[in-house]
Design a protein around this motif. Structure first.
Motif, PDB file in Angstrom:
ATOM      1  N   VAL A 452       1.609   7.958   8.405  1.00 29.11           N
ATOM      2  CA  VAL A 452       1.805   6.500   8.402  1.00 29.11           C
ATOM      3  C   VAL A 452       0.678   5.815   9.161  1.00 29.11           C
ATOM      4  O   VAL A 452       0.122   4.802   8.707  1.00 29.11           O
ATOM      5  N   VAL A 453       0.325   6.363  10.333  1.00 29.13           N
ATOM      6  CA  VAL A 453      -0.740   5.758  11.138  1.00 29.13           C
ATOM      7  C   VAL A 453      -2.061   5.790  10.388  1.00 29.13           C
ATOM      8  O   VAL A 453      -2.792   4.796  10.320  1.00 29.13           O
ATOM      9  N   ALA A 454      -2.388   6.950   9.800  1.00 28.02           N
ATOM     10  CA  ALA A 454      -3.656   7.087   9.085  1.00 28.02           C
ATOM     11  C   ALA A 454      -3.710   6.155   7.884  1.00 28.02           C
ATOM     12  O   ALA A 454      -4.739   5.522   7.618  1.00 28.02           O
ATOM     13  N   ALA A 455      -2.613   6.053   7.131  1.00 31.66           N
ATOM     14  CA  ALA A 455      -2.588   5.185   5.948  1.00 31.66           C
ATOM     15  C   ALA A 455      -2.717   3.720   6.341  1.00 31.66           C
ATOM     16  O   ALA A 455      -3.424   2.942   5.685  1.00 31.66           O
ATOM     17  N   THR A 456      -2.043   3.319   7.410  1.00 33.26           N
ATOM     18  CA  THR A 456      -2.101   1.917   7.846  1.00 33.26           C
ATOM     19  C   THR A 456      -3.503   1.565   8.328  1.00 33.26           C
ATOM     20  O   THR A 456      -4.047   0.516   7.973  1.00 33.26           O
ATOM     21  N   ARG A 457      -4.102   2.438   9.131  1.00 35.19           N
ATOM     22  CA  ARG A 457      -5.457   2.171   9.599  1.00 35.19           C
ATOM     23  C   ARG A 457      -6.444   2.129   8.432  1.00 35.19           C
ATOM     24  O   ARG A 457      -7.359   1.306   8.406  1.00 35.19           O
ATOM     25  N   GLY A 458      -6.232   3.023   7.469  1.00 35.12           N
ATOM     26  CA  GLY A 458      -7.127   3.016   6.308  1.00 35.12           C
ATOM     27  C   GLY A 458      -7.007   1.757   5.490  1.00 35.12           C
ATOM     28  O   GLY A 458      -8.007   1.220   4.990  1.00 35.12           O
TER      29      GLY A 458
END
Length: 753
Positions: A452-458
């Motif tokens: 979730v964190v990686a997708a949101t930052r991306g």
């Protein structure tokens, strides 16, 4: 009545004999009316709206067309021209209006004769030329809030064939917005500029005018105030609730001041901007023995802008810094041939070249409360807390044009004018974004949260490169006018015109390109068709001038930009906002009913509305229902008040042989207008009227004269606003606005010698 001449058709003519809707204000009259900045010109001109908060976020609109926020890929619908040089960015006029000869506002498409194509009009500023007779002045002003301004102009002969002129200015204001967080004042002003000119005139057949200027601004202009508090999107916190959560305040707290008229802000980061601009130009005129005149105008200009902004406008550390730094360079060359006047047919032919190189860097710095304020996320994951992002844009434009306009004097009363311009433009651009940096390392999150964190930052700040983008095309402009002198002092005219503003490439951030593709960064040309019917008349030996005109303008693929909801946060996109129609009546009245008394009254009624805008951003009240888009067909265009009324007057009388006193009063009123492109009622700009008054005394005669005056700008201390914009916070439903300056009382002393 003082006879006013203009160069609206690239030759010197009496303003009352030009069959076109235009308003002319002399520089001395602007100074007397306490108008010293471009954003104040709307107080003297009909159908004009100037939305200036800071140099980059600025625009000039005529007849409701052109109220566009900043985007380096977007050109103005209103052409801005200074001493025959087109200014590529609206912010290039965010300077003190010093040493002006006069201002001409030409309404409607003006592509056939004026530089770059325009769809709404041209604001043409002319500065005073060097003189072969000595002409010097020094002016000092002081007022409230530490306001002071120093102006000086020196002009005179350097030899029998060479004259020079030097003008300098310095303006300071401590500011009038109070920051509750640290007690500092904002919207301060600190500007200075210098302009030098040389005029070489060896004989009556040739002259060469060289101009070099430089201006600097380093202050807190552009500080916005919280303005409107709409509802939040479903499942989101509104602006107040998000700020309360970020500050650790109880639910229901309202930490943001809800009264924009209090002129208070509350933020924890710095607000500042710097701007540098200047350039050189050379205008040469050859008057041939045959009566023809050849004119060459060569110019190179630059504009640099650097901001620092607390973009969440709260005392919590969310969006601690963000904004576009811009570097703009332009070169232009115009060559014209004007035929002799006085015959049955006269004409102007020309060629024009314009090159622009512009780049911007967008910086976003997020603090330890960014998750709450930017993402509206109270889960405590710290997804974007303490992160940093940057994107870059680069664009070039090459524009080539051939143009011509001819006047057929059918007889002593009837004239027919036809103009045509062919323009070819080629634009190249590219945007790329660096991956979001900083913040908590991904490896420190629980395994279940990492995706979730990686997708949101991306989605918010993933690396992206549009690659090289290109648009090009041909744009015709045309004009046909028939004018008839009913009497020597009554001119009637009708005009049909067409103008086009070229398509473009958005280079101000990546916008929606990561999800919709790089082609979404391109926009179509803006096209305008216009009808004018008007009369110009003089009465009582020209002691009364009455000019009235009706217009109807239809715009296809109106260009603008807006914040829209992206996959996670709001993103700024450049778009074609459907079609627009603008209908109205304008009038310009000048009278001298008695010795020493002069009156003016300009105004307009304008119904500017979208005839097609099916994919508009959703206003806060609509977004609260879950909608992300709106249909604004039939709704008013942003920044377009229906009524603008500007009455004014001056009365001067003698107190003695060498002493004269004068009284000046000018009132500028405009009805309410939409403040932001989504037409939210929370962003609407209310009606307001501004009163400027002054009284003064002129002493002396001949070559040495003193002028001492007492004055009040916005004498009634009306709290008013120029334009609004949507909050960048996800789901927040809030709007901020640029506030107009409060009452300023001061005095001015001027010596002419």
């Amino acid at each position: 009545m003082v006879e006013v001449t203009v160069t609206a058709r690239r030759r010197t003519e009496r303003a009352q004999e030009v069959p076109a809707p235009m308003s002319v204000v002399r520089g001395d009259d602007l100074k007397a009316s306490l108008i010293s900045q471009v954003q104040d010109l709307q107080q003297a001109l009909p159908s004009t709206n100037a939305a200036f908060s800071q140099p980059r976020v600025s625009s000039v609109a005529v007849r409701g067309i052109g109220s566009n926020p900043a985007n380096e890929g977007l050109e103005g619908s209103v052409g801005l021209v200074v001493d025959n040089v087109y200014q590529g960015r609206p912010g290039m006029l965010a300077i003190d209006l010093v040493d002006l000869e006069q201002v001409e506002l030409l309404r409607g498409p003006q592509g056939t004769l004026f530089g770059k194509n325009t769809t709404a009009g041209v604001l043409n500023l002319t500065t005073r030329k060097p003189t072969f007779a000595p002409e010097h002045s020094i002016e000092l002003s002081g007022g409230q809030r530490g306001y002071y301004q120093a102006l000086a102009s020196l002009s005179g002969p350097l030899s029998t064939t060479l004259a020079g002129r030097l003008s300098v200015s310095k303006t300071h204001d401590d500011g009038w917005l109070r920051n509750r967080h640290d007690g500092r004042r904002y919207n301060s002003v600190d500007r200075e500029g210098i302009r030098g000119q040389l005029l070489y005139r060896p004989d009556a057949s040739f002259d060469l005018r060289l101009i070099a200027d430089y201006h600097r601004e380093d202050d807190t202009q552009g500080t916005l105030v919280p303005y409107g508090f709409g509802p939040a999107a479903p499942g989101k916190l509104d602006w107040q609730a998000a700020a309360a959560a970020a500050l650790g305040l109880p639910a229901g707290s309202r930490p943001i001041d809800t009264d924009p008229r209090s002129h208070q802000v509350d933020f924890d980061s710095a607000q500042r901007m710097t701007a540098y601009l200047g350039g050189v130009s050379a205008e040469a005129n050859w008057r041939l023995a045959s009566g023809f005149q050849v004119t060459s105008v060569t110019a190179s200009r630059f504009w640099t802008f650097r901001p620092r902004n607390d973009n969440d406008l709260t005392p919590a550390p969310g969006l601690t810094d963000g904004g576009f730094s811009v570097k703009h360079r332009q070169f232009s060359q115009e060559l014209r041939l004007a035929s002799p006047s006085g015959g049955r047919f006269d004409y102007v032919l020309g060629a024009y070249y314009y090159h622009q190189n512009i780049g911007d860097d967008f910086t976003t710095a997020m603090g330890p409360k960014a998750d709450i304020l930017v993402l509206n996320n109270t889960a405590g994951l710290g997804i974007v807390d303490n992160t940093f992002g940057r994107s870059h844009g680069q664009g070039t434009t090459d524009s080539y044009a051939l143009f011509g306009q001819g006047n057929w004097h059918v007889n002593d009363r009837l004239d027919v004018t036809v103009g045509l311009r062919g323009t070819h433009e080629s634009k190249d651009g590219r945007v790329y974004r660096e991956a979001l940096a900083g913040g908590r390392a991904l490896s420190t999150y629980p395994a279940a949260a990492r995706a979730v964190v990686a997708a949101t930052r991306g989605a918010i700040g993933g690396a992206y490169d549009s690659g090289d983008l290109h648009v090009s095309g041909n744009a015709p402009s045309g004009l046909a006018t028939a004018s008839y002198k009913v009497t020597p002092a009554l001119l009637a005219y009708a005009t049909l015109s067409h103008g086009e503003k070229s398509g473009g490439i958005s280079i101000s951030g990546v916008g929606s390109a990561p999800t919709l593709g790089a082609q979404s960064l391109k926009i179509e040309p803006e096209k305008a068709d216009n009808l004018e019917l008007g009369v110009k008349s003089g009465w009582w030996n020209n002691r009364l001038l009455v000019n009235v005109n009706y217009f109807r303008t239809r715009i296809q693929d109106y260009q603008t930009n807006a914040f829209v909801q992206g996959p996670v946060t709001k993103v700024l996109i450049l778009t074609n906002a459907g079609d627009v129609q603008s209908d109205g009546v304008e009038f310009d009245v000048k009278a001298r009913p008695a010795r020493g008394l002069s009156l003016t009254f300009t105004g307009s009624y304008n119904d500017a509305h979208y005839t097609r805008f099916a994919d508009a951003p959703a206003a806060a009240e609509l977004a609260a229902t879950g909608a992300t888009r709106a249909d604004l067909a039939g709704r008013p265009v942003v920044g377009a008040p229906k009524w603008i009324l500007n009455p004014g007057g001056r009365y001067e009388w003698r107190l003695g042989d060498d002493v004269r006193q004068y009284l000046i009063a000018n009132f500028a009123w405009r009805s309410r207008a939409e403040g932001y492109i989504d037409n939210s009622r929370f962003a609407r700009i209310g009606a307001y009227g501004l009163l400027n008054v002054a009284t003064g005394w002129r002493f002396g005669a001949g070559d040495r004269q003193w002028d001492v005056s007492l004055w009040a700008r916005n004498a009634l201390d009306r709290r008013y606003f120029l334009a609004a914009q949507a909050s960048q916070l996800t789901g927040g439903g809030g709007y901020s606005a640029a506030a107009g300056a409060p009452r300023t009382v001061g005095a001015t002393g001027r010596l002419e010698f």
